[in-house]
Motif scaffolding. Structure first.
Motif, short mmCIF file in Angstrom:
data_model
loop_
_atom_site.label_atom_id
_atom_site.label_comp_id
_atom_site.label_asym_id
_atom_site.label_seq_id
_atom_site.Cartn_x
_atom_site.Cartn_y
_atom_site.Cartn_z
N ALA A 165 9.24 9.49 1.42
CA ALA A 165 10.27 8.99 2.34
C ALA A 165 10.03 9.52 3.75
O ALA A 165 10.03 8.75 4.73
CB ALA A 165 11.65 9.41 1.85
N GLN A 166 9.77 10.84 3.86
CA GLN A 166 9.53 11.43 5.18
C GLN A 166 8.27 10.85 5.83
O GLN A 166 8.24 10.60 7.03
CB GLN A 166 9.37 12.95 5.06
CG GLN A 166 10.67 13.70 4.87
CD GLN A 166 10.98 13.92 3.40
OE1 GLN A 166 10.78 13.04 2.57
NE2 GLN A 166 11.49 15.09 3.07
N PHE B 223 5.52 7.85 10.00
CA PHE B 223 4.58 6.78 10.37
C PHE B 223 5.35 5.46 10.34
O PHE B 223 5.24 4.68 9.41
CB PHE B 223 3.40 6.77 9.42
CG PHE B 223 2.54 7.98 9.60
CD1 PHE B 223 1.55 8.00 10.56
CD2 PHE B 223 2.75 9.11 8.84
CE1 PHE B 223 0.77 9.13 10.76
CE2 PHE B 223 1.98 10.25 9.04
CZ PHE B 223 1.00 10.25 10.00
N SER B 224 6.13 5.21 11.37
CA SER B 224 7.05 4.08 11.37
C SER B 224 6.27 2.78 11.22
O SER B 224 5.08 2.71 11.52
CB SER B 224 7.90 4.07 12.63
OG SER B 224 7.17 3.47 13.67
N GLU C 5 2.69 -1.66 23.38
CA GLU C 5 2.77 -0.80 24.56
C GLU C 5 2.76 0.67 24.14
O GLU C 5 2.05 1.50 24.70
CB GLU C 5 4.05 -1.14 25.31
CG GLU C 5 4.06 -0.66 26.74
CD GLU C 5 5.43 -0.89 27.38
OE1 GLU C 5 5.91 -0.01 28.08
OE2 GLU C 5 6.01 -1.97 27.12
N TRP C 6 3.56 0.96 23.14
CA TRP C 6 3.64 2.33 22.64
C TRP C 6 2.28 2.80 22.12
O TRP C 6 1.85 3.92 22.40
CB TRP C 6 4.68 2.42 21.51
CG TRP C 6 4.91 3.83 21.06
CD1 TRP C 6 5.82 4.71 21.56
CD2 TRP C 6 4.21 4.55 20.04
NE1 TRP C 6 5.74 5.91 20.93
CE2 TRP C 6 4.75 5.85 19.99
CE3 TRP C 6 3.16 4.20 19.16
CZ2 TRP C 6 4.30 6.81 19.09
CZ3 TRP C 6 2.70 5.16 18.28
CH2 TRP C 6 3.28 6.46 18.24
N LEU C 7 1.59 1.92 21.41
CA LEU C 7 0.29 2.27 20.83
C LEU C 7 -0.73 2.62 21.91
O LEU C 7 -1.48 3.58 21.78
CB LEU C 7 -0.24 1.12 19.97
CG LEU C 7 0.44 0.95 18.60
CD1 LEU C 7 0.03 -0.36 17.97
CD2 LEU C 7 0.11 2.12 17.70
N SER C 8 -0.73 1.87 23.01
CA SER C 8 -1.72 2.15 24.05
C SER C 8 -1.33 3.40 24.83
O SER C 8 -2.19 4.15 25.28
CB SER C 8 -1.92 0.95 24.97
OG SER C 8 -0.71 0.63 25.57
N ARG C 9 -0.02 3.62 24.97
CA ARG C 9 0.40 4.86 25.64
C ARG C 9 0.06 6.07 24.77
O ARG C 9 -0.36 7.11 25.26
CB ARG C 9 1.90 4.83 25.94
CG ARG C 9 2.18 4.50 27.41
CD ARG C 9 3.64 4.65 27.74
NE ARG C 9 4.43 3.54 27.23
CZ ARG C 9 5.67 3.66 26.76
NH1 ARG C 9 6.27 4.83 26.73
NH2 ARG C 9 6.32 2.61 26.32
N THR D 255 0.98 5.89 2.66
CA THR D 255 2.14 5.22 3.26
C THR D 255 1.98 3.71 3.34
O THR D 255 2.96 3.00 3.54
CB THR D 255 2.39 5.74 4.69
OG1 THR D 255 1.25 5.37 5.49
CG2 THR D 255 2.57 7.23 4.73
N GLY D 256 0.75 3.24 3.27
CA GLY D 256 0.52 1.82 3.48
C GLY D 256 0.44 1.43 4.94
O GLY D 256 0.14 0.29 5.28
N ARG D 257 0.70 2.39 5.86
CA ARG D 257 0.63 2.08 7.29
C ARG D 257 -0.82 2.08 7.77
O ARG D 257 -1.64 2.87 7.30
CB ARG D 257 1.41 3.13 8.08
CG ARG D 257 2.82 3.34 7.59
CD ARG D 257 3.70 2.15 7.97
NE ARG D 257 5.10 2.49 7.78
CZ ARG D 257 5.87 1.96 6.84
NH1 ARG D 257 5.37 1.07 5.99
NH2 ARG D 257 7.13 2.30 6.73
#
Lengths: 330, 223
Positions: B12-13, B18-19, B25-29, B87-89
């Motif tokens: 769960a955590q 790892f949302s 934008e967030w990824l490049s920042r 996590t599958g992410r």
């Protein structure tokens, strides 16, 4: 024209001279009281235990000037390793395995009172206090090269006296062929002793002729001051033609034996560390290059210097190993 | 069994941390942030160097520090896939190349320190040191193996080599093992720190092996 420049230091920040002088006098007296007084050079040895000392005063932690010692011929022309390097880069696993740890973890260690017990092949087992040990022989400065098995070296101005003087007092019998040195292993005062990294207590040894060699000293100080804790206060062995680990620190026991003692590092790595551990650029070590060394204090770009046979002391010690296979007896 | 423990405890955590899908934008920042973060160890060395604060043995200090950070970057790189498995992410995988190249960057600094500051490019001594001392040999081999990986890290080479690229880049596991062995063998007696690294590596490889075995078995619902 008078140009007045403003001082960076407020006049209130400057220690009044009287206070400053007083502090110096105090330190001198404390030093003389503890060390010299004990050696009988002064008549006020009681000062050290008179209760006049502030609670913050810690011998060994704040080294004190040694009152009287003679210079010796050794080390002429060598550039001394800075005091800060000698006292912050130590292998002293009783206080932690990091090089910087001994200086940190030995801060509260008190090397007084201190007694050394003499046992084994001697006329009579006995104990001697550090104060009495300091009375055995006049102190002298010995500037020695120190070569660590890890491939670095220093030039250290030790203050001490020949081990031979202590052995003479110990009166070994005819069976004594070796001398064993046992260091303090006090888990309360030495955090590293709680880790099973070495087989405590730290044990080192010398053959009798090596121990009696005039180069071998018991050091009680460096740079003219009492030995800092991290360097092995109150007394340690210094054998300049051997790798540094032979120099047992904080010695509490000296035992004379007929058989060759098994030292701590021999147990820890029999293929890496031998009993003799003479500095020898021809005998390889499985980990470190032994033909050259890094001189501590020389800086980032200084490179290495050649390691000398017997660390450059062949003239004084070479004859002791005549006919021995130094590859086997490493 | 371990999968069951994971499901009941950390999963769960992990999923929260790892949302699901961070914005572009967030990824490049985050990439820029990660890049600057990876430069801190180097900046620190310069800072300490200028302040004459690299300990009594500065060469050893720089050698240790660059070696340490190289291994650290490698382990971080190797942790991205296990995070996917757990996590599958997948968004974290896009930083793998950058982190891998930072590992190579610190390895290059490490080797340069060794060749230049430690041995002043005296090749006779260097060759002797490599041959005579197992830990140096292992370290040198690990570094040589990183070279083909660094050279083939660009898009052009990926397209050119296709399936062989994947095969070649499996070398990273060998490099990681050699790196940890290099650390383990150079330490004189207190092996706690290299053992920690060995344990982390074993965990990261263990997760991969576990899922590999699992995926070969008849399908079971784990995710």
């Amino acid at each position: 024209m008078i140009i007045q420049t403003k001082s960076d230091i407020l006049s209130s920040e400057i220690t009044p001279k009287a206070v400053f002088d007083d502090r110096r006098t105090f330190l001198q007296q404390a030093g003389i009281g503890l060390i010299a007084g004990a050696t009988g050079l002064l008549t006020s040895p009681s000062f050290a235990t008179s209760g006049n000392l502030p609670a913050s005063y810690k011998p060994g932690n704040s080294p004190i000037k040694l009152p009287r010692f003679s210079k010796s011929k050794y080390g002429a022309g060598e550039k001394l390793t800075p005091y800060d390097d000698i006292t912050t880069y130590n292998n002293y696993y009783e206080f932690g395995t990091g090089k910087d740890e001994p200086a940190i973890h030995s801060k509260l260690f008190k090397p007084v009172p201190w007694t050394v017990s003499i046992e084994g092949e001697v006329k009579k087992s006995k104990t001697i206090s550090i104060e009495d040990i300091l009375k055995l022989a006049p102190l002298e400065e010995r500037i020695y090269r120190m070569r660590c098995v890890e491939g670095w070296s220093m030039v250290i101005p030790w203050v001490g006296f020949p081990l031979a003087q202590l052995i003479k007092w110990a009166e070994p019998n005819a069976n004594a062929k070796y001398v064993e040195f046992i260091s303090l292993a006090d888990s309360q005062r030495m955090p590293g002793v709680n880790l099973p990294i070495l087989d405590w207590p730290y044990t080192e040894g010398l053959r009798m002729d090596e121990a009696m060699n005039p180069l071998t000293i018991i050091a009680v100080g460096l740079y003219g001051e009492s030995l800092p804790n991290q360097n092995g206060a109150p007394m340690r062995l210094v054998v300049p033609w051997k790798y540094g680990f032979k120099g047992a620190k904080a010695i509490v026991k000296i035992r004379f034996t007929e058989k060759m003692p098994i030292t701590t590092w021999m147990k820890a790595g029999p293929s890496e560390y031998g009993f003799y551990a003479n500095v020898n650029p021809q005998v390889e070590h499985p980990r470190w290059t032994q033909s050259s060394e890094k001189r501590i204090g020389a800086g980032l770009f200084a490179g290495r210097i050649k390691t000398q046979m017997f660390n450059g002391y062949t003239e004084q010690v070479g004859q002791m190993y005549a006919g021995m296979d130094l590859r086997k007896n490493f | 069994m371990p999968a069951w423990i994971y499901e009941k405890t950390f999963k769960a955590q992990m999923l929260v941390f790892f949302s699901k899908a961070p914005s572009k934008e967030w990824l490049s920042r985050f990439r820029v942030f990660l890049f600057l973060l990876c430069l801190i160890p180097l900046a620190r060395l310069f800072w300490l160097g200028f302040n004459d604060d690299l300990s009594a043995n500065p060469v050893e200090f720089v050698e240790r520090s660059t070696g340490y950070w190289s291994l650290f970057m490698l382990l971080v790189t190797l942790s991205l896939s296990p995070i996917r498995l757990l996590t599958g992410r997948t968004w974290q995988l896009q930083y793998r190349r950058m982190l891998g190249l930072f590992m190579f960057f610190y390895a290059c600094l490490h080797i340069t320190t060794y060749l230049w500051l430690d041995y002043s490019f005296i090749w006779v001594d260097i060759v002797k040191d490599i041959i005579k001392h197992p830990y140096v040999l292992v370290g040198a081999s690990a570094f040589l193996l990183t070279l083909p990986l660094a050279i083939t890290s660009n898009n052009f080479m990926i397209r050119l080599l296709r399936e062989r690229w994947k095969l070649l880049h499996n070398l990273v596991y060998l490099i990681a093992i050699l790196g940890v062995v290099h650390f383990l063998w150079l330490v004189k007696k207190d092996i706690r720190e290299p053992l920690l690294y060995a344990a982390i590596l074993a965990l990261l490889l263990g997760i991969r092996i576990y899922y590999k075995i699992l995926s070969n078995k008849p399908k079971r619902n784990l995710m």
